[in-house]
Design a protein around this motif. Sequence first.
Motif, short mmCIF file in Angstrom:
data_model
loop_
_atom_site.label_atom_id
_atom_site.label_comp_id
_atom_site.label_asym_id
_atom_site.label_seq_id
_atom_site.Cartn_x
_atom_site.Cartn_y
_atom_site.Cartn_z
N SER A 109 0.79 -1.08 -0.08
CA SER A 109 -0.04 0.17 0.06
C SER A 109 0.95 1.28 0.09
O SER A 109 2.05 1.15 0.21
CB SER A 109 -0.87 -0.11 1.11
N PRO A 110 0.46 2.18 -0.68
CA PRO A 110 1.21 3.61 -0.52
C PRO A 110 1.39 4.42 0.88
O PRO A 110 0.43 4.07 1.57
CB PRO A 110 0.24 4.60 -1.36
N VAL A 111 2.47 4.34 0.97
CA VAL A 111 2.83 5.22 2.44
C VAL A 111 3.90 6.36 2.22
O VAL A 111 4.42 6.54 1.08
CB VAL A 111 3.65 4.05 3.42
N PRO A 112 3.88 7.39 3.24
CA PRO A 112 4.58 8.74 2.87
C PRO A 112 6.15 8.29 2.69
O PRO A 112 6.76 7.42 3.46
CB PRO A 112 4.37 9.46 4.23
N LEU A 113 6.65 8.99 1.55
CA LEU A 113 8.27 9.01 1.28
C LEU A 113 8.73 10.20 2.11
O LEU A 113 8.30 11.31 1.71
CB LEU A 113 8.37 8.61 -0.06
N VAL A 114 9.67 10.09 3.06
CA VAL A 114 10.23 11.10 3.99
C VAL A 114 11.64 11.48 3.17
O VAL A 114 12.50 10.41 3.27
CB VAL A 114 10.27 10.89 5.20
N ARG A 115 11.93 12.34 2.56
CA ARG A 115 13.14 12.83 2.22
C ARG A 115 13.89 13.76 3.10
O ARG A 115 13.33 14.30 4.02
CB ARG A 115 12.93 13.56 0.85
N ASP A 116 15.18 14.12 2.54
CA ASP A 116 15.89 15.37 3.49
C ASP A 116 16.67 16.23 2.52
O ASP A 116 16.78 15.75 1.33
CB ASP A 116 16.87 14.58 4.40
N ASP A 117 16.98 17.42 2.82
CA ASP A 117 17.58 18.03 2.08
C ASP A 117 19.03 17.88 1.62
O ASP A 117 19.67 18.89 0.86
CB ASP A 117 17.61 19.57 2.67
N SER A 118 19.69 16.88 2.15
CA SER A 118 20.73 16.27 1.77
C SER A 118 20.84 15.33 0.40
O SER A 118 21.82 14.70 0.32
CB SER A 118 21.80 15.81 2.60
N GLY A 119 19.50 14.93 0.17
CA GLY A 119 19.43 13.94 -0.83
C GLY A 119 19.19 12.61 -0.35
O GLY A 119 19.06 11.81 -1.27
N GLY A 120 18.84 12.33 0.98
CA GLY A 120 18.53 11.04 1.29
C GLY A 120 17.11 10.86 1.79
O GLY A 120 16.32 11.56 1.47
N VAL A 121 17.03 9.77 2.06
CA VAL A 121 15.61 9.47 2.41
C VAL A 121 15.54 8.79 4.08
O VAL A 121 16.59 8.26 4.37
CB VAL A 121 14.95 8.22 1.53
N LEU A 122 14.15 8.68 4.67
CA LEU A 122 14.14 8.29 6.03
C LEU A 122 13.20 7.19 6.20
O LEU A 122 12.10 7.31 5.70
CB LEU A 122 14.09 9.43 7.15
N VAL A 123 13.73 6.01 6.54
CA VAL A 123 12.59 4.86 6.82
C VAL A 123 12.37 4.42 8.42
O VAL A 123 11.34 3.89 8.42
CB VAL A 123 13.12 3.48 6.00
N GLY A 124 13.22 4.94 9.04
CA GLY A 124 13.02 4.64 10.46
C GLY A 124 13.17 5.67 11.63
O GLY A 124 12.35 5.73 12.23
N ARG A 125 14.49 6.07 11.66
CA ARG A 125 14.76 7.08 12.78
C ARG A 125 15.84 8.18 12.48
O ARG A 125 16.85 7.56 11.80
CB ARG A 125 15.12 6.28 14.02
N GLY A 126 15.49 9.51 12.42
CA GLY A 126 16.56 10.20 12.37
C GLY A 126 16.75 11.06 13.80
O GLY A 126 15.79 10.96 14.36
N GLU A 127 18.14 11.35 13.92
CA GLU A 127 18.33 11.61 15.26
C GLU A 127 19.47 12.66 15.48
O GLU A 127 20.36 12.60 14.71
CB GLU A 127 18.68 10.57 16.26
N LEU A 128 19.23 13.81 16.37
CA LEU A 128 20.46 14.68 16.77
C LEU A 128 20.48 14.61 18.24
O LEU A 128 19.35 14.52 18.78
CB LEU A 128 20.11 15.98 16.37
#
Length: 241
Positions: free
Chosen positions: A120-139
């Motif tokens: 099923s279609p799900v949101p595709l999350v990108r970032d401004d460095s040209g990558g994608v996020l599938v699980g967790r982004g962290e600072l």
Amino acid sequence: MDSIDSDVVLLTCSDTGQAPRLPVHGSRRAAALAALPAVALPARPDRAALDPVLAERRPRRVVVSGTDAALAAVLLRLLRTDRLDVEVAYLPEARSPATAAWGLPTGDDAAALAVEGDASPVPLVRDDSGGVLVGRGELRDVRGECYCDDVLVLRGAARRLVVAPGPEGIGVRAGWSGRAPDGRTRPVASRAPSGTGSALGRAVQVGCEPNTVVVDGVPHPRTVPRWTWYRHTEDWRLVRP
């Protein structure tokens, strides 16, 4: 080389030089997985490793066996080659931020889903460095400001700023525990000198003292003073319950 139409292709992503052990045992699902055409790839396949496979085999579905970073690498190549119509199933090595974000199983259940499940279609999350996020982004140990759409979720310092994709959009949570976002909105008051909160939306913008962003377990090669995650205009097709 002539193209070969392959309905489903198993991508085993590992830097050991060998296909990782599939997370299944003696069952008809294991037999079904074993019967799939399989391609051994690096742990984080890049353009040179994956694009020729996609062009040659033209799969309807890819089954990714590996880590969240492997899943993200495959999704990025599907995005870059205009193949977001390809269905993606995930055979994770263990429970992970991506399995939590999308409600995905592990082990035999993951194998069953990969073989028998619907996409099923799900949101595709990108970032401004040209990558994608599938699980967790962290600072970590971040100091600055963060907005989710127009909701302020960080002003000042936090031990963790965590971003996660999901069926409803992009979640973000700032604080001291490092827990994943829970979908609730807890804004920081606009006049507050400092504070942490959480939100769910379409975009997350961070401005901070130079920091290392970790995306699906992979640190960005340079420290950055700003970072943006945002929902792409097109979804990807994930095999999920």
